[in-house]
Design a protein around this motif. Sequence first.
Motif, PDB file in Angstrom:
ATOM      1  N   LEU A 294     -16.467   0.362   1.549  1.00 32.38           N
ATOM      2  CA  LEU A 294     -15.280  -0.344   1.405  1.00 32.38           C
ATOM      3  C   LEU A 294     -15.602  -1.843   0.980  1.00 32.38           C
ATOM      4  O   LEU A 294     -16.843  -2.181   1.440  1.00 32.38           O
ATOM      5  CB  LEU A 294     -14.562  -0.498   3.015  1.00 32.38           C
ATOM      6  N   VAL A 295     -14.878  -2.370   0.237  1.00 34.01           N
ATOM      7  CA  VAL A 295     -15.156  -3.595  -0.324  1.00 34.01           C
ATOM      8  C   VAL A 295     -13.866  -4.672  -0.082  1.00 34.01           C
ATOM      9  O   VAL A 295     -12.672  -4.434  -0.466  1.00 34.01           O
ATOM     10  CB  VAL A 295     -15.540  -3.680  -1.717  1.00 34.01           C
ATOM     11  N   GLU A 296     -14.215  -5.874   0.505  1.00 35.74           N
ATOM     12  CA  GLU A 296     -13.078  -6.658   0.941  1.00 35.74           C
ATOM     13  C   GLU A 296     -13.175  -7.720  -0.067  1.00 35.74           C
ATOM     14  O   GLU A 296     -14.304  -8.338  -0.475  1.00 35.74           O
ATOM     15  CB  GLU A 296     -13.341  -7.188   2.368  1.00 35.74           C
ATOM     16  N   SER A 297     -12.060  -8.307  -0.252  1.00 30.62           N
ATOM     17  CA  SER A 297     -12.180  -9.535  -1.164  1.00 30.62           C
ATOM     18  C   SER A 297     -10.756 -10.437  -0.903  1.00 30.62           C
ATOM     19  O   SER A 297      -9.967 -10.086   0.040  1.00 30.62           O
ATOM     20  CB  SER A 297     -11.964  -9.094  -2.629  1.00 30.62           C
ATOM     21  N   GLY A 298     -10.960 -11.848  -1.151  1.00 28.54           N
ATOM     22  CA  GLY A 298      -9.782 -12.526  -1.078  1.00 28.54           C
ATOM     23  C   GLY A 298      -9.831 -13.594   0.122  1.00 28.54           C
ATOM     24  O   GLY A 298      -9.152 -14.446   0.312  1.00 28.54           O
ATOM     25  N   GLY A 299     -10.982 -13.733   0.704  1.00 27.36           N
ATOM     26  CA  GLY A 299     -11.276 -14.799   1.754  1.00 27.36           C
ATOM     27  C   GLY A 299     -11.547 -16.209   1.018  1.00 27.36           C
ATOM     28  O   GLY A 299     -11.394 -16.286  -0.332  1.00 27.36           O
ATOM     29  N   GLY A 300     -11.688 -16.871   1.739  1.00 26.94           N
ATOM     30  CA  GLY A 300     -11.812 -18.334   1.282  1.00 26.94           C
ATOM     31  C   GLY A 300     -11.527 -19.522   2.392  1.00 26.94           C
ATOM     32  O   GLY A 300     -11.382 -19.158   3.292  1.00 26.94           O
ATOM     33  N   LEU A 301     -11.701 -20.585   1.543  1.00 25.27           N
ATOM     34  CA  LEU A 301     -11.121 -21.829   2.609  1.00 25.27           C
ATOM     35  C   LEU A 301      -9.568 -22.451   2.400  1.00 25.27           C
ATOM     36  O   LEU A 301      -9.406 -22.425   1.301  1.00 25.27           O
ATOM     37  CB  LEU A 301     -12.246 -23.010   2.271  1.00 25.27           C
ATOM     38  N   VAL A 302      -9.074 -22.354   3.429  1.00 29.40           N
ATOM     39  CA  VAL A 302      -7.649 -22.929   3.232  1.00 29.40           C
ATOM     40  C   VAL A 302      -7.237 -23.896   4.466  1.00 29.40           C
ATOM     41  O   VAL A 302      -7.844 -23.916   5.590  1.00 29.40           O
ATOM     42  CB  VAL A 302      -6.750 -21.601   3.417  1.00 29.40           C
ATOM     43  N   GLN A 303      -6.333 -24.820   4.221  1.00 33.49           N
ATOM     44  CA  GLN A 303      -5.725 -25.579   5.156  1.00 33.49           C
ATOM     45  C   GLN A 303      -4.981 -24.867   6.127  1.00 33.49           C
ATOM     46  O   GLN A 303      -4.355 -24.094   6.018  1.00 33.49           O
ATOM     47  CB  GLN A 303      -5.218 -27.016   4.671  1.00 33.49           C
ATOM     48  N   ALA A 304      -5.064 -25.451   7.396  1.00 39.94           N
ATOM     49  CA  ALA A 304      -3.937 -25.058   8.410  1.00 39.94           C
ATOM     50  C   ALA A 304      -2.640 -24.906   7.674  1.00 39.94           C
ATOM     51  O   ALA A 304      -2.120 -25.874   7.170  1.00 39.94           O
ATOM     52  CB  ALA A 304      -4.070 -25.799   9.677  1.00 39.94           C
ATOM     53  N   GLY A 305      -1.797 -23.854   8.176  1.00 37.70           N
ATOM     54  CA  GLY A 305      -0.476 -23.690   7.466  1.00 37.70           C
ATOM     55  C   GLY A 305      -0.462 -22.960   6.060  1.00 37.70           C
ATOM     56  O   GLY A 305       0.571 -22.572   5.672  1.00 37.70           O
ATOM     57  N   GLY A 306      -1.747 -22.792   5.448  1.00 39.00           N
ATOM     58  CA  GLY A 306      -1.537 -22.279   4.234  1.00 39.00           C
ATOM     59  C   GLY A 306      -1.855 -20.577   4.295  1.00 39.00           C
ATOM     60  O   GLY A 306      -1.699 -19.949   5.555  1.00 39.00           O
ATOM     61  N   SER A 307      -1.736 -19.774   3.323  1.00 38.67           N
ATOM     62  CA  SER A 307      -1.909 -18.362   3.319  1.00 38.67           C
ATOM     63  C   SER A 307      -3.110 -17.803   2.289  1.00 38.67           C
ATOM     64  O   SER A 307      -3.582 -18.507   1.654  1.00 38.67           O
ATOM     65  CB  SER A 307      -0.559 -17.984   2.524  1.00 38.67           C
ATOM     66  N   LEU A 308      -3.516 -16.815   2.635  1.00 36.08           N
ATOM     67  CA  LEU A 308      -4.516 -15.858   1.908  1.00 36.08           C
ATOM     68  C   LEU A 308      -4.211 -14.509   2.200  1.00 36.08           C
ATOM     69  O   LEU A 308      -3.434 -13.975   2.987  1.00 36.08           O
ATOM     70  CB  LEU A 308      -5.770 -15.904   2.857  1.00 36.08           C
ATOM     71  N   ARG A 309      -4.491 -13.983   0.965  1.00 39.37           N
ATOM     72  CA  ARG A 309      -4.321 -12.238   1.089  1.00 39.37           C
ATOM     73  C   ARG A 309      -5.428 -11.402   0.741  1.00 39.37           C
ATOM     74  O   ARG A 309      -6.131 -11.838  -0.112  1.00 39.37           O
ATOM     75  CB  ARG A 309      -3.307 -11.889  -0.075  1.00 39.37           C
ATOM     76  N   LEU A 310      -6.015 -10.773   1.803  1.00 36.63           N
ATOM     77  CA  LEU A 310      -7.239 -10.173   1.896  1.00 36.63           C
ATOM     78  C   LEU A 310      -6.997  -8.532   1.195  1.00 36.63           C
ATOM     79  O   LEU A 310      -5.702  -8.234   1.450  1.00 36.63           O
ATOM     80  CB  LEU A 310      -7.777  -9.734   3.184  1.00 36.63           C
ATOM     81  N   SER A 311      -7.917  -8.259   0.531  1.00 37.08           N
ATOM     82  CA  SER A 311      -7.663  -6.816   0.030  1.00 37.08           C
ATOM     83  C   SER A 311      -8.882  -5.882   0.240  1.00 37.08           C
ATOM     84  O   SER A 311     -10.279  -6.558   0.591  1.00 37.08           O
ATOM     85  CB  SER A 311      -7.702  -6.935  -1.635  1.00 37.08           C
ATOM     86  N   CYS A 312      -8.788  -4.659   0.292  1.00 36.99           N
ATOM     87  CA  CYS A 312      -9.990  -3.823   0.605  1.00 36.99           C
ATOM     88  C   CYS A 312      -9.479  -2.606  -0.057  1.00 36.99           C
ATOM     89  O   CYS A 312      -8.543  -1.887   0.021  1.00 36.99           O
ATOM     90  CB  CYS A 312      -9.728  -3.293   2.295  1.00 36.99           C
ATOM     91  N   ALA A 313     -10.647  -2.252  -0.855  1.00 37.45           N
ATOM     92  CA  ALA A 313     -10.651  -1.147  -1.704  1.00 37.45           C
ATOM     93  C   ALA A 313     -11.982  -0.210  -1.349  1.00 37.45           C
ATOM     94  O   ALA A 313     -12.986  -0.617  -1.056  1.00 37.45           O
ATOM     95  CB  ALA A 313     -10.605  -1.513  -3.206  1.00 37.45           C
ATOM     96  N   ALA A 314     -11.643   0.925  -1.657  1.00 34.74           N
ATOM     97  CA  ALA A 314     -12.778   2.059  -1.688  1.00 34.74           C
ATOM     98  C   ALA A 314     -13.346   2.197  -2.757  1.00 34.74           C
ATOM     99  O   ALA A 314     -12.905   2.110  -3.717  1.00 34.74           O
ATOM    100  CB  ALA A 314     -12.158   3.345  -0.924  1.00 34.74           C
ATOM    101  N   SER A 315     -14.787   2.239  -2.777  1.00 37.10           N
ATOM    102  CA  SER A 315     -15.591   2.402  -4.145  1.00 37.10           C
ATOM    103  C   SER A 315     -15.414   4.010  -4.514  1.00 37.10           C
ATOM    104  O   SER A 315     -15.745   4.801  -3.840  1.00 37.10           O
ATOM    105  CB  SER A 315     -17.058   2.123  -3.786  1.00 37.10           C
ATOM    106  N   GLY A 316     -14.644   4.230  -5.688  1.00 37.52           N
ATOM    107  CA  GLY A 316     -14.606   5.529  -6.255  1.00 37.52           C
ATOM    108  C   GLY A 316     -13.717   6.463  -5.485  1.00 37.52           C
ATOM    109  O   GLY A 316     -13.736   7.812  -5.827  1.00 37.52           O
ATOM    110  N   ARG A 317     -12.870   6.166  -4.553  1.00 38.86           N
ATOM    111  CA  ARG A 317     -12.061   7.233  -4.170  1.00 38.86           C
ATOM    112  C   ARG A 317     -10.542   6.534  -3.691  1.00 38.86           C
ATOM    113  O   ARG A 317     -10.653   5.076  -3.414  1.00 38.86           O
ATOM    114  CB  ARG A 317     -12.386   7.806  -2.917  1.00 38.86           C
ATOM    115  N   ALA A 318      -9.646   7.126  -3.475  1.00 32.10           N
ATOM    116  CA  ALA A 318      -8.321   6.756  -2.623  1.00 32.10           C
ATOM    117  C   ALA A 318      -8.517   6.557  -1.330  1.00 32.10           C
ATOM    118  O   ALA A 318      -9.126   7.466  -0.541  1.00 32.10           O
ATOM    119  CB  ALA A 318      -7.022   7.495  -3.255  1.00 32.10           C
ATOM    120  N   LEU A 319      -7.470   5.804  -0.767  1.00 29.74           N
ATOM    121  CA  LEU A 319      -7.467   5.934   0.536  1.00 29.74           C
ATOM    122  C   LEU A 319      -6.172   6.379   1.356  1.00 29.74           C
ATOM    123  O   LEU A 319      -5.864   6.198   2.411  1.00 29.74           O
ATOM    124  CB  LEU A 319      -7.762   4.355   1.113  1.00 29.74           C
ATOM    125  N   SER A 320      -5.764   7.149   0.438  1.00 32.37           N
ATOM    126  CA  SER A 320      -4.239   7.799   0.912  1.00 32.37           C
ATOM    127  C   SER A 320      -4.678   8.787   2.026  1.00 32.37           C
ATOM    128  O   SER A 320      -3.444   9.020   3.006  1.00 32.37           O
ATOM    129  CB  SER A 320      -3.817   8.772  -0.131  1.00 32.37           C
TER     130      SER A 320
END
Length: 127
Positions: free
Chosen positions: A4-30
């Motif tokens: 599994l590979v996560e992405s989308g993290g970072g630094l944000v001010q309070a009240g802000g938004s982020l969207r994290l993603s998680c994908a599998a290497s080479g396969r679907a997660l269905s």
Amino acid sequence: QVQLVESGGGLVQAGGSLRLSCAASGRALSNYAMAWFRQAPGKEREFVAGVNRYGGDKSYIESVKGRFTISRDIGLSTVFLQMNSLKPEDTGVYYCACRIGDVYRLERSYERSYDSWGQGTQVTVSS
């Protein structure tokens, strides 16, 4: 096990938004139940949100209800964690986890319910 590979993290001010993603290497997660956990500095890793393999049944830790949303894309190959109204106490490393099949709702918050984990992505919320 699944890579599994996560992405989308970072630094944000309070009240802000982020969207994290998680994908599998080479396969679907269905066919996998998915979850997000987080670990704040000096604390144990805790459950944040989970979703069944069909995407229709979701659960959240109380402190993020109404602010975070877990979802799966149409092709069920990526899982997201939309985080709104972020607070400094949301700071931590966020991990994606999965298990083939499904996880009963009452067991969804336990790390032992999942057998594959990502490396994590850092989320820092400044006050």
